[in-house]
Design a protein around this motif. Structure first.
Motif, PDB file in Angstrom:
ATOM      1  N   MET A 178      84.457  36.349  90.820  1.00 28.33           N
ATOM      2  CA  MET A 178      83.747  36.252  89.552  1.00 28.33           C
ATOM      3  C   MET A 178      84.693  36.745  88.482  1.00 28.33           C
ATOM      4  N   SER A 179      84.802  36.030  87.393  1.00 27.51           N
ATOM      5  CA  SER A 179      85.650  36.582  86.345  1.00 27.51           C
ATOM      6  C   SER A 179      84.838  36.815  85.081  1.00 27.51           C
ATOM      7  N   CYS A 180      85.127  37.921  84.450  1.00 26.85           N
ATOM      8  CA  CYS A 180      84.392  38.301  83.241  1.00 26.85           C
ATOM      9  C   CYS A 180      85.388  38.328  82.083  1.00 26.85           C
ATOM     10  N   ASN A 181      85.000  37.721  80.992  1.00 24.85           N
ATOM     11  CA  ASN A 181      85.929  37.625  79.866  1.00 24.85           C
ATOM     12  C   ASN A 181      85.553  38.457  78.658  1.00 24.85           C
ATOM     13  N   ASP A 182      84.394  39.044  78.709  1.00 23.53           N
ATOM     14  CA  ASP A 182      84.044  39.951  77.615  1.00 23.53           C
ATOM     15  C   ASP A 182      82.971  40.921  78.110  1.00 23.53           C
ATOM     16  N   ASP A 183      82.570  41.797  77.226  1.00 22.64           N
ATOM     17  CA  ASP A 183      81.614  42.821  77.640  1.00 22.64           C
ATOM     18  C   ASP A 183      80.279  42.225  78.072  1.00 22.64           C
ATOM     19  N   GLY A 184      79.933  41.103  77.464  1.00 16.26           N
ATOM     20  CA  GLY A 184      78.680  40.441  77.838  1.00 16.26           C
ATOM     21  C   GLY A 184      78.729  39.975  79.290  1.00 16.26           C
ATOM     22  N   ASP A 185      79.878  39.387  79.652  1.00 15.12           N
ATOM     23  CA  ASP A 185      80.056  38.938  81.035  1.00 15.12           C
ATOM     24  C   ASP A 185      79.960  40.125  81.994  1.00 15.12           C
ATOM     25  N   ILE A 186      80.582  41.209  81.587  1.00 17.87           N
ATOM     26  CA  ILE A 186      80.608  42.385  82.453  1.00 17.87           C
ATOM     27  C   ILE A 186      79.196  42.903  82.668  1.00 17.87           C
TER      28      ILE A 186
END
Length: 754
Positions: A178-186
DNA sequence: GTTCTAGAAC
DNA sequence: GTTCTAGAAC
């Protein structure tokens, strides 16, 4: 409960087919399906926060433990061995584990993957792919860090680490990435793990979070729009090749940016896919050829391939996806997309300048499937343009057709080229019928993809046929490309007004204004006295003659200075800014030099405003401008042998009148003040003169121009590619950076030095 | 408080 | 293209 926790993916969890009965039994003993989550991210990416949030917020009964190398030795920095031991112990106690260490390189995480597999536990990777500058600034400014990595030291470490970053792949043994690109994704990812009960498991596969991020979301941003939530009716799978212009770039540490992409419909292998057992052949062809192709373009051009299918349920799509991940293809450079290939931009948010069409052998618009859809969406003009290029196609070959700018597909979706490609033919009603020879079918399919990729490459790099290393005579024509047809839509600098449909009228100066200019002795870049009173941006009626509609840019009043100089250099002969004048061009010191030495070779051809206007007939001019530039660079080198020069054009210039920049690579100038300045000379927005000439020789137009979005990219050193949070910091870095230039600049005389 | 960016105006 | 400046970031 839904183990996907309402996340972005709608895929159902796959059956745990890979696990044997023994593993299931062990799970029972431990009372659930444990998981090792390997966090992947540089300092400052928020791994600890992530892990703590999962541990603290677990609300579904799963027991989590965070294993942090910085604190494992009784609160002190520990070793990887200790982390492995602790992981093993925790798993044996029935806990799930979050590995809180950078793990940016494959080797660094391999032991954790191996441990998981030994203990029959799923291993996930969660990549915290925040923009480098965010990580750097967070790492630099944090206080009381467990590993004492903060302050200036942190910036160096983060930069160094990011250079070595290897994107986690399923082939490493992760069952889920899973990759997260911003705080929202995290936040979403944390919620997902928090909601994971002891017996739940998450779907396996690659899950790129693609939410809209603040600045550098890049490809992930538009991938988001490919989310399966907007799926349309299926009419069978297709692969489409298209030149993709992402809305914004997210530079990746190694093969930086991806810019040109191509999408292709899966129907190319229609015949082969009729039988399930042959899907294997198909996916091999897709991903092998794609992998080879992407490798060729690694570090050179921003290339992307997009595989498009109307249906999310496409078996081929998932097979290719799986195969691609095993092939270690960067998932941001080759990805699948669910949607309508004729509406990739308007419905899918993708900017594909090139699409491949699974054509029929006669290149007729009819039939069904994607061929009919593309011809219908592109209108009559595609039919006519196709006829000009070819009458028929042999299986395993393809043909490039520049899509006229009047085509709705061009105007609405930004498609500039359609590549018709013909796969193997298994239909006994058609010529070249292969009966049931699937081996031969696969071979032809492979050829078809090769041909397709080659043609795409030729569009992107201007490499039609053999490579021409020198600035020699013109190459043979490339299938009737008309430069006008390949112009891209652009918006004016305010982004408010759509481009005009006609070629623009050069402004006419009033007598009074001419007087003012002469008095000032130089046209002032931002003085409206140069502006015509006769509405400079009005369309010139007579200019619509040939191809009719031509996308063109509106030029602001301040953008006329070079035009004025080029048209009337004699008026400014008293200034020391004009260094050379000929009938064809003038050489001018840039008024706001962005480096120690920065001059412009400005064409004097009226109406030739930017690369988009350049056609084959301008090649001699371009070559002479280039030679003049080299001559001046050499002159400057006599004065300062330490300089290095680069010659090139801005993809989308701010000032009208075609001008070639000759700029020394020190970028030591107070006039270089902002991100746009920097990126306009150090990203693919800057088009090397040699490449432009080659493209025009081979294509008839400058095709690989990058758009203005790239100017908003993060700041990276043009030598070592390290990222920097702001212009002052970048400038202090480049003042000292002694790294050699990236390899592609060292080729083809892109750099001029002593 | 100072530095820096980004958008509007020209 | 630059300048100016509000307001974000530090």
């Amino acid at each position: 409960m839904n183990p996907d926790g309402g996340g972005s993916s709608s895929s159902p969890p796959p059956p745990s087919a890979s696990r044997g009965a023994g593993a299931e039994a062990k799970e029972e003993e431990r009372g659930g399906k444990q998981v090792v989550v390997v966090l992947v991210g540089p300092p400052g990416s928020g791994k600890s926060t992530f892990a703590d949030a999962v541990v603290a917020g677990s609300n579904a009964g799963r027991r989590w433990v965070r294993i942090c190398q910085d604190t494992i030795g009784n609160g002190k920095a520990g070793t990887k061995i200790q982390c492995l031991k602790a992981t093993s112990d925790a798993l044996k106690e029935g806990k799930s584990v979050l590995i809180d260490r950078c793990n940016l390189e494959r080797e660094q995480r391999a032991d954790f993957v191996k441990l998981g597999s030994t203990l029959h536990v799923d291993v996930h990777a969660v990549a915290l792919d925040l923009p480098a500058k965010v990580c750097i600034s967070r790492a630099v400014s944090r206080k009381g860090h467990e590993g004492n990595l903060q302050g200036g030291k942190a910036a160096l470490v983060v930069n160094r680490m990011l250079q070595k970053k290897e994107t986690p792949l399923l082939t490493e043994g992760f069952s889920r990435i899973m990759s997260c690109n911003d705080d929202g994704d995290i936040k979403k990812a944390v919620d997902l793990y928090n909601a994971l009960g002891p017996s739940d498991s998450l779907p396996s596969g690659i899950f790129c979070q693609k939410s809209k991020g603040p600045v550098q979301v890049g490809i992930m941003k538009f991938l988001k729009k490919g989310d399966t939530s907007t799926v349309e009716k299926s009419s069978g799978p297709k692969i489409t090749l298209s030149e993709t212009k992402p809305e914004q770039q997210k530079p990746l540490p190694k093969h930086e940016k991806v810019e040109e992409g191509m999408s292709c419909p899966m129907e190319i292998e229609k015949g082969l896919n009729d039988k399930n057992e042959n899907e294997e052949h198909a996916k091999e062809c897709d991903s092998d050829t794609a992998a080879d192709f992407l490798q060729k373009f690694d570090n050179i051009t921003y290339i992307r391939l997009v595989l498009v299918d109307l249906s999310e349920k496409s078996r081929i799509l998932s097979l290719v996806k799986e195969k691609a991940s095993k092939k270690s293809i960067d998932c941001s450079r080759f990805f699948t997309f669910v949607g309508d290939i004729t509406q990739l931009h308007t419905k899918g948010g993708l900017r594909c300048s090139v699409i491949a069409n699974a054509a029929n052998w006669r290149l007729k618009p009819g039939g069904g499937g994607v061929n009919a859809a593309i011809f219908s969406a592109a209108g009559e003009s595609l039919h006519h343009a196709t006829k000009k290029c070819a009458d028929a196609l042999r299986p395993g070959t393809s043909v490039v057709v520049p899509l006229p700018s009047i085509s709705p597909l061009h105007q609405r979706e930004g498609v500039t080229h359609v590549i018709h490609v013909l796969g193997p033919n298994m239909n006994p009603m058609r010529p070249d019928y292969l009966k049931n020879d699937y081996i031969k079918g696969s071979k032809i399919l492979h050829e078809a993809y090769n041909s397709l990729f080659e043609n795409f490459a030729s569009i992107v790099r201007g490499h039609m046929g053999k490579q021409n290393e020198k600035l020699g005579p013109e190459m043979s024509a490339s299938g009737g490309t008309s430069p006008n047809d390949t112009k891209m839509k652009r918006e004016d600098s305010h982004g408010s007004e759509r481009m005009k449909k006609h070629k623009l009228l050069p402004p006419i100066m009033t007598v009074k204004q001419q007087h003012e200019c002469t008095k000032a002795n130089m046209p002032n870049y931002h003085d409206k006295s140069i502006t015509s009173s006769a509405a400079p941006n009005q369309a010139r009626e007579g200019d619509t003659k040939k191809s009719g509609v031509v996308a063109s840019k509106t030029w602001g009043s301040w953008a006329q200075a070079l035009y004025e100089l080029a048209m009337h250099p004699e008026k400014y002969k008293n200034t020391d800014s004009i260094m050379e004048t000929s009938d064809e061009f003038i050489v001018l010191k840039d008024l706001y030099p962005k480096a120690k030495r920065h001059v412009l070779v400005i064409s004097r051809t009226d109406g030739l405003d930017s690369l988009a206007d350049v056609k084959k007939e301008h090649l001699p001019l371009l070559r002479r401008m280039h030679s003049a530039g080299v001559k001046w660079a050499q002159k400057f080198l006599e004065e300062d042998a330490s300089l290095v020069f680069r010659l090139g054009y801005h993809s989308v210039p701010s000032m009208r009148q075609l001008h070639l920049h000759i700029i020394s690579q020190d970028f030591d100038s107070t006039s270089l003040k902002n991100k746009k300045h920097w990126n306009s000379f150090t990203t693919p927005f800057f088009r090397d003169s040699v490449d432009v000439i080659e493209e025009i020789e081979q294509h008839g137009s400058a095709t690989a121009s990058s758009d203005e979005k790239i100017l908003a990219m993060e700041l990276r050193c043009h030598r070592c590619r390290s990222a920097h949070p702001n212009i002052p910091k970048l400038k202090s870095h480049i003042a000292n950076c002694k790294s050699s230039f990236p390899s592609h600049l060292l080729q083809k005389n892109r750099l001029t030095s002593s």
